[in-house]
Design a protein around this motif. Structure first.
Motif, PDB file in Angstrom:
ATOM      1  N   PRO A 184       0.804  -1.155  -0.029  1.00  0.00           N
ATOM      2  CA  PRO A 184      -0.017  -0.050   0.144  1.00  0.00           C
ATOM      3  C   PRO A 184       0.855   1.152  -0.006  1.00  0.00           C
ATOM      4  CG  PRO A 184      -0.104  -1.033   2.205  1.00  0.00           C
ATOM      5  CD  PRO A 184       0.734  -1.975   1.172  1.00  0.00           C
ATOM      6  N   ALA A 185       0.337   2.535  -0.321  1.00  0.00           N
ATOM      7  CA  ALA A 185       1.066   3.466  -0.252  1.00  0.00           C
ATOM      8  C   ALA A 185       1.369   3.697   1.428  1.00  0.00           C
ATOM      9  CB  ALA A 185       0.181   4.683  -0.745  1.00  0.00           C
ATOM     10  N   ARG A 186       2.461   4.510   1.550  1.00  0.00           N
ATOM     11  CA  ARG A 186       2.862   4.621   2.957  1.00  0.00           C
ATOM     12  C   ARG A 186       3.535   5.749   3.311  1.00  0.00           C
ATOM     13  NH1 ARG A 186       6.960   0.353   5.347  1.00  0.00           N
ATOM     14  NH2 ARG A 186       8.542   1.690   3.870  1.00  0.00           N
ATOM     15  N   SER A 187       3.230   6.373   4.475  1.00  0.00           N
ATOM     16  CA  SER A 187       4.244   7.203   4.795  1.00  0.00           C
ATOM     17  C   SER A 187       4.644   6.972   6.492  1.00  0.00           C
ATOM     18  CB  SER A 187       3.704   8.754   4.900  1.00  0.00           C
ATOM     19  OG  SER A 187       2.203   8.717   5.345  1.00  0.00           O
ATOM     20  N   ALA A 188       5.483   7.644   6.893  1.00  0.00           N
ATOM     21  CA  ALA A 188       6.133   7.375   8.303  1.00  0.00           C
ATOM     22  C   ALA A 188       6.479   8.513   8.974  1.00  0.00           C
ATOM     23  CB  ALA A 188       7.058   6.417   8.278  1.00  0.00           C
ATOM     24  N   PHE A 189       6.359   8.772  10.406  1.00  0.00           N
ATOM     25  CA  PHE A 189       6.867   9.925  11.160  1.00  0.00           C
ATOM     26  C   PHE A 189       7.627   9.489  12.658  1.00  0.00           C
ATOM     27  CE2 PHE A 189       2.337  10.366  11.299  1.00  0.00           C
ATOM     28  CZ  PHE A 189       2.314  10.201  12.896  1.00  0.00           C
ATOM     29  N   GLY A 190       8.464   9.964  12.795  1.00  0.00           N
ATOM     30  CA  GLY A 190       8.704   9.700  14.362  1.00  0.00           C
ATOM     31  C   GLY A 190       7.876  10.469  15.444  1.00  0.00           C
ATOM     32  N   CYS A 191       7.596   9.854  16.607  1.00  0.00           N
ATOM     33  CA  CYS A 191       6.754  10.340  17.421  1.00  0.00           C
ATOM     34  C   CYS A 191       7.325  10.202  18.960  1.00  0.00           C
ATOM     35  CB  CYS A 191       5.224  10.086  17.365  1.00  0.00           C
ATOM     36  SG  CYS A 191       4.830   8.398  17.132  1.00  0.00           S
TER      37      CYS A 191
END
Length: 134
Positions: A108-115
């Motif tokens: 799938p299309a995907r994005s990520a970020f730190g939290c």
């Protein structure tokens, strides 16, 4: 008489999280299925699996698959996922688990970020949108 729009369906199979939690496993509207953020918890509990990010990531993906299966869907119906990591330095490890889990299936299309401060002290949380065929 005007047609009533489709109702929003809120669901919780009880297979991923206890049915008593104060939020749904996901919601659906028409062909779209929006999963709440999933963690690497042991199915039916609020306890994370042991073994660090690798184990949590795999269980998170299994929990996503379980939630989809309860709706008559599979991971092949995923359109988009958002990955939240407690430490972006673990992005490479997450990707190894992600690639192995999906294998030859389309990603799938995907994005990520730190939290900072995921629920239950988790290392990873993944939220996805799927679409019903037809």
């Amino acid at each position: 008489m005007t047609e009533k729009p489709d109702a929003i369906d809120r669901f919780n199979s009880g297979l991923v999280l206890p049915a008593s939690v104060p939020f749904p496993e996901g919601t659906a509207f028409g062909p779209f299925v929006f999963l709440s953020g999933q963690l690497g918890n042991k199915p039916g509990t609020l306890e994370l699996v042991e073994g660090g990010l690798r184990a949590e990531a795999l269980q998170t993906l299994r929990n996503i698959e379980t939630a989809l299966n309860a709706q008559g869907l599979g991971v092949e119906h995923l359109m988009r996922c958002t990955v939240m990591l407690a430490d972006m330095a673990e992005w490479g490890v997450f990707n190894e688990v992600y690639r192995a889990f999906f294998g030859d299936r389309p990603l799938p299309a995907r994005s990520a970020f730190g939290c900072n401060g995921l629920a239950l002290g988790a290392r990873v949380e993944v939220e996805c949108t799927a679409i019903r065929p037809g």
